[in-house]
Design a protein around this motif. Structure first.
Motif, PDB file in Angstrom:
ATOM      1  N   UNK A  79      11.522   2.037  -2.936  1.00 33.00           N
ATOM      2  CA  UNK A  79      12.375   3.216  -3.095  1.00 33.00           C
ATOM      3  C   UNK A  79      11.552   4.503  -3.004  1.00 33.00           C
ATOM      4  N   UNK A  80      10.313   4.458  -3.544  1.00 29.20           N
ATOM      5  CA  UNK A  80       9.507   5.683  -3.502  1.00 29.20           C
ATOM      6  C   UNK A  80       8.745   5.835  -2.189  1.00 29.20           C
ATOM      7  N   UNK A  81       8.912   4.878  -1.299  1.00 28.78           N
ATOM      8  CA  UNK A  81       8.273   4.990   0.010  1.00 28.78           C
ATOM      9  C   UNK A  81       6.792   4.679   0.000  1.00 28.78           C
ATOM     10  N   UNK A  82       6.260   4.235  -1.146  1.00 29.21           N
ATOM     11  CA  UNK A  82       4.810   4.022  -1.202  1.00 29.21           C
ATOM     12  C   UNK A  82       4.382   2.607  -0.843  1.00 29.21           C
ATOM     13  N   UNK A 122       5.992   1.482   7.019  1.00 33.70           N
ATOM     14  CA  UNK A 122       5.465   0.745   5.866  1.00 33.70           C
ATOM     15  C   UNK A 122       5.062   1.741   4.772  1.00 33.70           C
ATOM     16  N   UNK A 123       4.806   1.198   3.570  1.00 33.56           N
ATOM     17  CA  UNK A 123       4.488   2.047   2.424  1.00 33.56           C
ATOM     18  C   UNK A 123       3.308   2.959   2.699  1.00 33.56           C
ATOM     19  N   UNK A 124       3.402   4.178   2.198  1.00 41.49           N
ATOM     20  CA  UNK A 124       2.340   5.136   2.473  1.00 41.49           C
ATOM     21  C   UNK A 124       1.079   4.779   1.692  1.00 41.49           C
ATOM     22  N   UNK A 125       1.246   4.157   0.516  1.00 39.34           N
ATOM     23  CA  UNK A 125       0.064   3.822  -0.276  1.00 39.34           C
ATOM     24  C   UNK A 125      -0.495   2.464   0.129  1.00 39.34           C
ATOM     25  N   UNK A 126       0.371   1.489   0.271  1.00 39.51           N
ATOM     26  CA  UNK A 126      -0.161   0.155   0.558  1.00 39.51           C
ATOM     27  C   UNK A 126       0.862  -0.718   1.258  1.00 39.51           C
ATOM     28  N   UNK A 127       0.356  -1.526   2.201  1.00 37.07           N
ATOM     29  CA  UNK A 127       1.121  -2.614   2.800  1.00 37.07           C
ATOM     30  C   UNK A 127       0.524  -3.891   2.229  1.00 37.07           C
ATOM     31  N   UNK A 128       1.283  -4.582   1.401  1.00 35.64           N
ATOM     32  CA  UNK A 128       0.761  -5.761   0.719  1.00 35.64           C
ATOM     33  C   UNK A 128       1.274  -7.001   1.430  1.00 35.64           C
ATOM     34  N   UNK A 129       0.338  -7.804   1.936  1.00 32.49           N
ATOM     35  CA  UNK A 129       0.714  -9.020   2.656  1.00 32.49           C
ATOM     36  C   UNK A 129       0.244 -10.210   1.829  1.00 32.49           C
ATOM     37  N   UNK A 163      -3.691  -3.697  -9.591  1.00 28.83           N
ATOM     38  CA  UNK A 163      -4.044  -3.178  -8.255  1.00 28.83           C
ATOM     39  C   UNK A 163      -2.921  -2.276  -7.729  1.00 28.83           C
ATOM     40  N   UNK A 164      -1.676  -2.743  -7.907  1.00 32.72           N
ATOM     41  CA  UNK A 164      -0.538  -1.945  -7.435  1.00 32.72           C
ATOM     42  C   UNK A 164      -0.497  -0.608  -8.167  1.00 32.72           C
ATOM     43  N   UNK A 165      -0.752  -0.670  -9.480  1.00 33.91           N
ATOM     44  CA  UNK A 165      -0.752   0.579 -10.266  1.00 33.91           C
ATOM     45  C   UNK A 165      -1.801   1.537  -9.728  1.00 33.91           C
ATOM     46  N   UNK A 166      -2.978   0.978  -9.415  1.00 32.62           N
ATOM     47  CA  UNK A 166      -4.059   1.825  -8.920  1.00 32.62           C
ATOM     48  C   UNK A 166      -3.657   2.494  -7.608  1.00 32.62           C
ATOM     49  N   UNK A 167      -3.059   1.692  -6.704  1.00 35.91           N
ATOM     50  CA  UNK A 167      -2.614   2.282  -5.433  1.00 35.91           C
ATOM     51  C   UNK A 167      -1.557   3.341  -5.684  1.00 35.91           C
ATOM     52  N   UNK A 168      -0.694   3.052  -6.639  1.00 33.74           N
ATOM     53  CA  UNK A 168       0.376   4.004  -6.912  1.00 33.74           C
ATOM     54  C   UNK A 168      -0.215   5.325  -7.391  1.00 33.74           C
ATOM     55  N   UNK A 169      -1.352   5.226  -8.131  1.00 32.06           N
ATOM     56  CA  UNK A 169      -1.991   6.432  -8.659  1.00 32.06           C
ATOM     57  C   UNK A 169      -2.856   7.115  -7.602  1.00 32.06           C
ATOM     58  N   UNK A 170      -2.838   6.558  -6.415  1.00 35.35           N
ATOM     59  CA  UNK A 170      -3.573   7.213  -5.343  1.00 35.35           C
ATOM     60  C   UNK A 170      -5.007   6.739  -5.212  1.00 35.35           C
ATOM     61  N   UNK A 171      -5.388   5.726  -6.004  1.00 33.69           N
ATOM     62  CA  UNK A 171      -6.763   5.223  -5.892  1.00 33.69           C
ATOM     63  C   UNK A 171      -6.810   4.087  -4.872  1.00 33.69           C
ATOM     64  N   UNK A 172      -8.039   3.679  -4.546  1.00 33.61           N
ATOM     65  CA  UNK A 172      -8.215   2.497  -3.724  1.00 33.61           C
ATOM     66  C   UNK A 172      -9.047   1.513  -4.517  1.00 33.61           C
ATOM     67  N   UNK A 197      -2.895   4.642  13.487  1.00 29.38           N
ATOM     68  CA  UNK A 197      -2.621   6.078  13.380  1.00 29.38           C
ATOM     69  C   UNK A 197      -1.355   6.346  12.579  1.00 29.38           C
ATOM     70  N   UNK A 198      -0.294   5.583  12.875  1.00 33.61           N
ATOM     71  CA  UNK A 198       1.012   5.901  12.298  1.00 33.61           C
ATOM     72  C   UNK A 198       1.383   4.994  11.136  1.00 33.61           C
TER      73      UNK A 198
END
Lengths: 220, 686
Positions: free
Chosen positions: A126-129, A88-95, A165-174, A50-51
């Motif tokens: 820095x951007x929180x994503x 964690x980042x709003x767009x992606x948590x990369x493990x 992949x990171x760029x795509x997540x940054x652009x809001x895609x999956x 959820x969070x």
């Protein structure tokens, strides 16, 4: 692994969403009422879903929901490293997997890329994503190197493909999960070497059967 | 019974015992850190390894291994020694070598065992781990780098103290003990965590860097901070009491003591009265004993016995009360009272003011009703025993009074005497060993005689007292109370009780009031009475006094105390009284000459002989009468009938840490009270 502490920045409050609460109750019904504390791990998972992470108010709320001391919930949350105690980042948590097979196949380069693209390990960008972490074996060694991003595996990565992949997540895609080089499942990288005959799959080798194997002999 | 062989010697043991216990039966000492007889078994330190046949050919943790018939146990084989040395080496990998600056040094389990199982040098070249210190409140100092994760503290807090505030966070090498968000431990028993810690991770904050164990004079004595009379050991260096530790006494305190018992002793060095004072021109001025006695004698001789009074406080030994009582009786004074809280006990059979089931009896009880008592604050160690019984699931608990957090669940039956009424004609209950525990909150009200009568009737109706079981229990909060009641330190015919004495003083009908360590009275009501305060601390009583006579505190004199069970216990002197202060009984002996009524004893022994002669129960040292007289005790006849007000019961103890002059003079207790208040404030804010 290092000492895990609750985040210094905590929200003022936590509330279960209706959906989380419904699922939590479903888990709780799986145990006798006096042992409902057994549902603590699935409920920590639900809260993290959820969070995005497990906050201190959430730990308190879980303790109240399950009628267990909050210190016991905290013990569980700090024990399992898959519970994120920091936002964690709003767009992606990369493990990124850093265990031997992935390391031999270039995970160190992936981590270097994460460092330059996102920032230091285990820290919110820095951007929180984004947040990136190094984790132990995720069991996809045949497709090394790989990373788990949010809920999916991204495999056969190179710094270039991970960057895309990171760029795509940054652009809001999956971006599409799975192998980055288009390989099917964990087949050999150059394509399948065995079981390649198309007739195996078109049904032409199927022989009509006259009797079922192991069937009882027809009565004479 | 099954039989096992320990190092070749056959031992009979009870089924269900562990290998460690069987080995102890055989006299073999097994080193251990995590195992503790009164806590659950964790099995995580691995120090107690032994070799067991039949079984896998490897060392096994004896604390968690059930012993079996015909088992062969080896505790000193080469394999065992090597295995324990290995465990010790791993424990020491992350344990700092800071024994010279560690308060546990000299009484440290790890240090001791390392003498037997440690290597001379270390093979560990890597960095040791370091752990952040944790805050655990004003009593516990932490050095968490020394922690070996035995989790005794976590188990004690959860199981015995009943506050789940401690936990083992993180995992593996990073594991660390902490309270939730480093809050203070809110238990009244938290000091015991320090005793339980086998290393120097948790040490006593007030005692930090004060002394080494071998410098201390150790005196075994009895506690006076509550009515239990816990067995304690007072450690002193020179004239200063530095700390108090529990002694094992399964009948009373097992091996726990409350934080007040343990940490109020710094109050023994502050606010002390160390010489007599006489008020001249409205100001207390230092005086000699002779001047003080002369001032008293002048006032006593100028008045009549019916205009004099004597009130004894909560910390008095029986000898001083006996001497005071004998002196005032010989003067013809009827107004004497040892019940400064206004309790109504003291008439009727002795059973009506005792904890008749005995404290150990709680372990057999199957139903407990608490009436006007908050045992968590009034007797924390007793409360822990109730909780342990409750945890077995065999105890039904009910409370009439405040709905406080007692660390166990209970049925709340009401807050006022009205709730007792339903039990007056209840009829016998199906429980075999039911208990009433009646607190002072039910006994110090204006209508308490009627409440007591109602309780007696309820106890009779429910069959709480029967042949072989006496479930009628009074929980006292004052260490001196039972002794006082036993010797009849109550108003004689025509005498006034505490309330009446204060009322008379206010109305100008009392000329001389002698306060023997009585500080918990309303001193604003003393009016124009000439007040003599004999005691140890410059507390409420001394401030209202016209003459101050310095007495000895409980660590400074030998004395007899009778605990709430009626158990006579003898306390010993650990240090000498401060300055010119004298043992209390001898002050009365000296004063009696000036008053012209010489007391007939010149030594403590003679006084004790007289005491025992007059009141034989004082001669039964360390004996709790228990249920012996249950058959002849008519519980229905106690108290007097009357109107009962419908006001809620209130426990007399609201500030656990500040109940007596010693605790009120203690900086540590003040700090604890403040910290607890802050924690409660936070809880309320949530």
């Amino acid at each position: 692994m290092s000492v895990r502490r609750l985040s210094a920045q905590q929200p003022d409050s936590f509330a279960f969403s209706d959906e989380t609460l419904e699922k939590a109750r479903w888990w709780m019904t799986k145990y006798p009422p006096e042992r409902k504390a057994s549902a603590v791990i699935p409920i920590l998972w639900l809260v993290q879903k959820q969070e995005g992470w497990v906050s201190e108010p959430a730990i308190r709320a879980i303790g109240e929901l399950l009628g267990m001391p909050k210190i016991r919930v905290l013990e569980v949350a700090t024990f399992y490293t898959m519970f994120q105690l920091e936002p964690v980042g709003s767009a992606a948590l990369i493990q990124v997997c850093g265990t031997t097979p992935c390391m031999l196949r270039g995970s160190e380069a992936l981590m270097e890329l994460c460092r330059s693209e996102i920032g230091p390990k285990d820290k919110l960008s820095a951007d929180g994503k984004f947040t990136w972490q190094e984790v132990e074996c995720l069991g996809a060694c045949a497709n090394a190197p790989m990373a788990q991003i949010n809920d999916y595996y991204y495999e056969d990565l190179t710094p270039d493909s991970l960057k895309a992949i990171i760029e795509a997540f940054r652009a809001g895609e999956t971006p599409k999960a799975g192998s980055a080089i288009g390989r099917h499942s964990s087949e050999p990288a150059e394509g399948a070497l065995t079981l390649t005959d198309p007739s195996l799959y078109d049904g032409s080798r199927a022989v009509p059967i006259t009797s079922l194997p192991n069937a009882r002999e027809p009565a004479v | 019974m099954p039989i096992a062989k320990v190092n070749g010697i056959e031992v009979e043991f009870e089924p269900g015992m562990t290998v460690l216990q069987v080995a102890e039966l055989a006299g073999e000492e097994i080193p251990r850190f995590c195992y503790h007889e009164r806590l659950s078994i964790a099995g995580n330190c691995r120090m107690c390894l032994v070799e067991v046949k039949p079984g896998p050919p490897k060392p096994q943790a004896s604390c968690a291994l059930p012993a079996a018939d015909k088992q062969e146990i080896f505790t000193n084989s080469p394999m065992v020694k090597k295995a324990r040395e290995g465990v010790m080496e791993f424990l020491l990998v992350n344990h700092p070598l800071d024994c010279p600056i560690c308060d546990q040094g000299g009484e440290c389990d790890l240090q001791d065992e390392a003498m037997g199982y440690g290597r001379a040098g270390s093979r560990f070249d890597e960095n040791k781990r370091a752990v952040d210190e944790k805050f655990m409140g004003p009593l516990i100092k932490t050095t968490m780098t020394r922690c070996i994760q035995c989790t005794r503290c976590v188990r004690f807090a959860t199981e015995v103290a009943g506050v789940s505030e401690l936990g083992l966070l993180n995992r593996g090498e990073d594991a660390e003990i902490s309270t939730y968000l480093e809050g203070a431990v809110t238990s009244e028993l938290s000091g015991n965590l320090v005793d339980l810690c086998p290393v120097g991770a948790l040490t006593s904050k007030p005692y930090a860097f004060n002394a080494r164990p071998w410098e201390l004079t150790k005196t075994e004595t009895v506690d006076v901070m509550d009515g239990l009379g816990a067995s304690i050991r007072v450690d002193a260096r020179g004239p200063a009491v530095l700390r108090v530790l529990p002694r094992t006494n399964d009948e009373i305190n097992e091996e726990w003591i409350s934080d007040k018992t343990r940490h109020a002793v710094d109050g023994l060095a502050r606010q002390r009265l160390d010489q007599p004072y006489v008020k001249i021109d409205g100001k207390l001025r230092p005086a000699s004993w002779g001047q003080a006695f002369a001032a008293i004698a002048a006032r006593v001789k100028a008045t009549t016995p019916d205009r004099m009074g004597l009130i004894a406080g909560d910390l008095q030994d029986a000898e001083s009360m006996k001497a005071a009582m004998d002196l005032f009786r010989s003067l013809g004074v009827a107004s004497i009272d040892c019940r400064q809280d206004g309790s109504v006990l003291g008439t009727g059979p002795r059973e009506s003011w005792l904890f008749n089931s005995t404290i150990a009896g709680i372990d057999e009880a199957d139903a407990i009703m608490l009436i006007g008592a908050n045992p968590r604050l009034e007797a924390p160690v007793l409360n822990a025993r109730i909780r342990r019984r409750w945890l077995t699931g065999k105890l039904l608990t009910g409370v009439i009074g405040e709905a406080a957090d007692l660390t166990y669940r209970y049925n709340h039956l009401g807050t006022s005497p009205e709730a007792i009424r339903q039990f007056v004609a209840h009829g016998p209950i199906s429980k075999e060993k039911p208990m009433f525990i009646i607190g002072q909150g039910a006994l110090n009200r204006p209508d308490s005689a009627a409440v007591l009568q109602m309780l007696g009737a309820a106890a009779k109706s429910m069959g709480v007292v029967r042949e072989g079981w006496n479930g009628f229990n009074v929980l006292h909060t004052a260490a001196s109370r039972v002794g006082g009641l036993d010797m009849g330190f109550v108003p004689a015919a025509g005498g006034r009780n505490t309330h009446a004495m204060l009322a008379a003083a206010e109305a100008g009908e009392l000329d001389v009031l002698y306060l023997l360590g009585a500080d918990e009275i309303d001193t604003s009501r003393l009016g124009k009475a000439f007040v003599i305060y004999q005691g140890t601390h410059g507390d409420a009583g001394a401030q209202a006094a016209d003459v101050i006579l310095p007495g000895a505190a409980y660590t400074e004199k030998p004395g007899i105390y009778v605990n709430t069970e009626g158990r006579t216990q003898i306390a010993n002197r650990a240090v000498f009284p401060k300055g010119d202060a004298k043992e209390d009984w001898s002050i009365f002996r000296a004063l009696s000459e000036d008053l012209g009524h010489r007391l007939p004893y010149d030594s403590l022994e003679a006084l004790r002989r007289r005491l025992i002669q007059d009141h034989p129960t004082f001669g039964q040292v360390d004996h709790a009468p228990g249920h012996v007289s249950a058959g002849t005790f008519d519980v229905g006849a106690i108290g007097t009938a009357g109107e009962v007000a419908d006001t809620p019961f209130r426990s007399p103890v609201t500030d656990f840490h500040l109940t007596n002059p010693i605790a009120r003079a203690s900086v540590t207790m003040a700090e604890c009270a403040r910290s607890l208040k802050a924690a409660r404030g936070l809880l309320a804010a949530e």
